[in-house]
Scaffold this motif. Structure first.
Motif, PDB file in Angstrom:
ATOM      1  N   ILE A 150       0.820  -1.198  -0.036  1.00  0.00           N
ATOM      2  CA  ILE A 150       0.010  -0.077   0.033  1.00  0.00           C
ATOM      3  C   ILE A 150       0.814   1.250   0.150  1.00  0.00           C
ATOM      4  CG2 ILE A 150      -0.300   0.195   2.399  1.00  0.00           C
ATOM      5  CD1 ILE A 150      -3.292   0.789   1.617  1.00  0.00           C
ATOM      6  N   LEU A 151       1.885   1.260   0.341  1.00  0.00           N
ATOM      7  CA  LEU A 151       3.106   2.272   0.575  1.00  0.00           C
ATOM      8  C   LEU A 151       3.568   2.583  -0.906  1.00  0.00           C
ATOM      9  CD1 LEU A 151       4.819   1.545   3.997  1.00  0.00           C
ATOM     10  CD2 LEU A 151       3.092   3.275   3.671  1.00  0.00           C
ATOM     11  N   ASN A 152       3.441   1.807  -1.580  1.00  0.00           N
ATOM     12  CA  ASN A 152       3.998   1.919  -3.208  1.00  0.00           C
ATOM     13  C   ASN A 152       3.091   2.344  -4.119  1.00  0.00           C
ATOM     14  OD1 ASN A 152       5.885  -0.886  -1.907  1.00  0.00           O
ATOM     15  ND2 ASN A 152       6.806   0.975  -2.256  1.00  0.00           N
ATOM     16  N   ARG A 153       1.887   2.504  -3.614  1.00  0.00           N
ATOM     17  CA  ARG A 153       0.870   2.742  -4.558  1.00  0.00           C
ATOM     18  C   ARG A 153       0.332   4.000  -4.634  1.00  0.00           C
ATOM     19  NH1 ARG A 153      -3.984  -0.418  -2.398  1.00  0.00           N
ATOM     20  NH2 ARG A 153      -2.651  -2.189  -2.444  1.00  0.00           N
ATOM     21  N   LYS A 154      -0.068   4.487  -5.751  1.00  0.00           N
ATOM     22  CA  LYS A 154      -0.795   5.869  -5.594  1.00  0.00           C
ATOM     23  C   LYS A 154      -2.046   5.871  -5.016  1.00  0.00           C
ATOM     24  CE  LYS A 154      -1.774   9.857  -8.657  1.00  0.00           C
ATOM     25  NZ  LYS A 154      -0.852  10.871  -8.310  1.00  0.00           N
ATOM     26  N   ALA A 155      -2.227   6.794  -4.244  1.00  0.00           N
ATOM     27  CA  ALA A 155      -3.843   6.753  -3.474  1.00  0.00           C
ATOM     28  C   ALA A 155      -4.713   7.490  -4.339  1.00  0.00           C
ATOM     29  CB  ALA A 155      -3.514   7.585  -2.206  1.00  0.00           C
ATOM     30  N   ASP A 156      -5.979   6.944  -4.020  1.00  0.00           N
ATOM     31  CA  ASP A 156      -7.241   7.369  -4.831  1.00  0.00           C
ATOM     32  C   ASP A 156      -7.419   8.972  -4.479  1.00  0.00           C
ATOM     33  OD1 ASP A 156      -6.997   4.835  -6.297  1.00  0.00           O
ATOM     34  OD2 ASP A 156      -8.544   4.360  -4.555  1.00  0.00           O
ATOM     35  N   LYS A 157      -7.586   9.804  -5.433  1.00  0.00           N
ATOM     36  CA  LYS A 157      -8.311  10.962  -5.038  1.00  0.00           C
ATOM     37  C   LYS A 157      -9.604  11.070  -4.223  1.00  0.00           C
ATOM     38  CE  LYS A 157      -6.984  15.114  -7.361  1.00  0.00           C
ATOM     39  NZ  LYS A 157      -6.217  15.248  -8.534  1.00  0.00           N
ATOM     40  N   ILE A 158      -9.851  12.121  -3.323  1.00  0.00           N
ATOM     41  CA  ILE A 158     -11.209  12.068  -2.683  1.00  0.00           C
ATOM     42  C   ILE A 158     -12.048  13.020  -3.263  1.00  0.00           C
ATOM     43  CG2 ILE A 158     -12.063  12.858  -0.525  1.00  0.00           C
ATOM     44  CD1 ILE A 158      -9.428  12.400   0.758  1.00  0.00           C
ATOM     45  N   LEU A 205      -4.949  11.815   1.601  1.00  0.00           N
ATOM     46  CA  LEU A 205      -5.231  12.501   2.555  1.00  0.00           C
ATOM     47  C   LEU A 205      -4.013  12.560   3.611  1.00  0.00           C
ATOM     48  CD1 LEU A 205      -7.644  14.140   4.406  1.00  0.00           C
ATOM     49  CD2 LEU A 205      -7.928  11.770   5.549  1.00  0.00           C
ATOM     50  N   ILE A 206      -3.611  13.740   3.957  1.00  0.00           N
ATOM     51  CA  ILE A 206      -2.635  14.022   5.015  1.00  0.00           C
ATOM     52  C   ILE A 206      -2.817  14.884   5.917  1.00  0.00           C
ATOM     53  CG2 ILE A 206      -0.954  13.788   2.852  1.00  0.00           C
ATOM     54  CD1 ILE A 206      -0.515  16.885   2.932  1.00  0.00           C
ATOM     55  N   THR A 207      -1.876  14.580   7.257  1.00  0.00           N
ATOM     56  CA  THR A 207      -2.332  15.504   8.205  1.00  0.00           C
ATOM     57  C   THR A 207      -0.762  15.853   8.516  1.00  0.00           C
ATOM     58  OG1 THR A 207      -1.762  13.781   9.693  1.00  0.00           O
ATOM     59  CG2 THR A 207      -4.197  14.261   9.002  1.00  0.00           C
ATOM     60  N   VAL A 208      -0.516  17.221   9.045  1.00  0.00           N
ATOM     61  CA  VAL A 208       0.774  17.756   8.935  1.00  0.00           C
ATOM     62  C   VAL A 208       0.775  18.805  10.430  1.00  0.00           C
ATOM     63  CG1 VAL A 208       2.202  19.449   8.278  1.00  0.00           C
ATOM     64  CG2 VAL A 208       1.347  17.990   6.560  1.00  0.00           C
ATOM     65  N   ASP A 209       1.548  18.509  11.293  1.00  0.00           N
ATOM     66  CA  ASP A 209       1.705  19.480  12.334  1.00  0.00           C
ATOM     67  C   ASP A 209       2.925  19.694  12.956  1.00  0.00           C
ATOM     68  OD1 ASP A 209       1.316  20.947  14.752  1.00  0.00           O
ATOM     69  OD2 ASP A 209      -0.013  19.452  15.729  1.00  0.00           O
ATOM     70  N   HIS A 244       7.376  15.321   1.728  1.00  0.00           N
ATOM     71  CA  HIS A 244       7.406  13.828   2.224  1.00  0.00           C
ATOM     72  C   HIS A 244       5.943  13.010   2.298  1.00  0.00           C
ATOM     73  CE1 HIS A 244       8.863  10.885   5.263  1.00  0.00           C
ATOM     74  NE2 HIS A 244       7.829  10.499   5.194  1.00  0.00           N
ATOM     75  N   GLU A 245       4.954  13.853   2.717  1.00  0.00           N
ATOM     76  CA  GLU A 245       3.804  13.398   2.710  1.00  0.00           C
ATOM     77  C   GLU A 245       2.974  13.358   1.499  1.00  0.00           C
ATOM     78  OE1 GLU A 245       3.170  12.202   5.628  1.00  0.00           O
ATOM     79  OE2 GLU A 245       4.373  13.283   6.658  1.00  0.00           O
ATOM     80  N   VAL A 246       3.180  14.175   0.509  1.00  0.00           N
ATOM     81  CA  VAL A 246       2.797  14.176  -0.813  1.00  0.00           C
ATOM     82  C   VAL A 246       3.393  13.081  -1.614  1.00  0.00           C
ATOM     83  CG1 VAL A 246       2.416  15.316  -3.017  1.00  0.00           C
ATOM     84  CG2 VAL A 246       1.978  16.737  -0.943  1.00  0.00           C
ATOM     85  N   ASP A 247       4.825  12.747  -1.438  1.00  0.00           N
ATOM     86  CA  ASP A 247       5.424  11.669  -1.791  1.00  0.00           C
ATOM     87  C   ASP A 247       4.692  10.132  -1.380  1.00  0.00           C
ATOM     88  OD1 ASP A 247       7.502  12.777  -3.056  1.00  0.00           O
ATOM     89  OD2 ASP A 247       9.085  12.139  -1.931  1.00  0.00           O
ATOM     90  N   HIS A 248       4.118  10.133  -0.220  1.00  0.00           N
ATOM     91  CA  HIS A 248       3.425   8.984   0.401  1.00  0.00           C
ATOM     92  C   HIS A 248       2.134   8.782  -0.562  1.00  0.00           C
ATOM     93  CE1 HIS A 248       5.381   7.408   3.828  1.00  0.00           C
ATOM     94  NE2 HIS A 248       5.447   8.705   4.346  1.00  0.00           N
ATOM     95  N   ILE A 249       1.529   9.937  -0.738  1.00  0.00           N
ATOM     96  CA  ILE A 249       0.270   9.844  -1.407  1.00  0.00           C
ATOM     97  C   ILE A 249       0.563   9.365  -2.902  1.00  0.00           C
ATOM     98  CG2 ILE A 249      -1.315  11.420  -2.887  1.00  0.00           C
ATOM     99  CD1 ILE A 249      -2.031  10.923   0.385  1.00  0.00           C
TER     100      ILE A 249
END
Ligand code: NI
Length: 176
Positions: free
Chosen positions: A18-26, A63-67, A140-145
């Motif tokens: 799942i970490l190597n797959r492009k995630a689906d648009k919401i 979907l990403i969360t950043v803090d 980093h998070e957009v890379d995950h997506i």
């Protein structure tokens, strides 16, 4: 969410496809997305981490969360659906890690400044300008997506050393 359900989600680690797959648009910000976002924030804060992407909690959606404040400052919390890097500028090198690649920290070159576009939980389009560490977290998070882990920015030699190290860690975990 049920009262007895633990809000903290399990974090998927390297090796899970799942970490190597492009995630689906919401397509729309519904209750499921809002609930997931809330649980991702709790999971990120408890880890603790400065960012989290949905594929890391086994949900292949954008979907990403950043803090950057690690939960210290409410105004630093950012939740974005369908995040995209619109502009990149400059270059900076800093040691980076990832909750999905435990025990590995390596220097990664990233843009110094970025402009990010996404949608917030009210369904409104957001344009965010970020510099330095915050810019790095967004990249980093957009890379995950997009199905990319930070170690993919490293040289072949570094990557193969990391794979050996992770393999050794795994073997030790099995023996324990
Ligand atoms: Ni990560």
């Amino acid at each position: 969410m049920e009262d007895n359900e633990d809000p903290i989600l399990e974090i998927v680690t390297i090796g899970d496809p799942i970490l190597n797959r492009k995630a689906d648009k919401i397509r729309n910000i519904d209750q499921h997305v809002c609930d997931l976002a809330q649980r991702m924030v709790k999971t990120m804060h408890s880890a603790p981490g400065v960012g989290l992407a949905a594929p890391q909690v086994n949900q292949s959606i954008q979907l990403i969360t950043v803090d950057i404040s690690l939960g210290e400052n409410n105004t630093d919390l950012i939740v974005l659906a369908n995040p995209e890097i619109l502009q990149k500028e400059g270059e900076t090198v800093l040691e980076e890690g990832c909750l999905s690649v435990p025990g590995i920290n390596e220097k990664v070159t990233r843009p110094y400044r970025v402009v990010v576009k996404g949608i917030d939980l009210d369904g409104k389009e957001k344009i965010i300008e970020a510099e330095d560490l915050l810019a790095r977290i967004f990249c980093h998070e957009v890379d995950h997506i997009n199905g990319k882990l930070f170690i993919e920015h490293l040289s072949h030699l570094k990557k193969s050393l990391i794979r050996k190290k992770l393999q050794k860690q795994q073997n030790e975990d099995i023996r324990e």
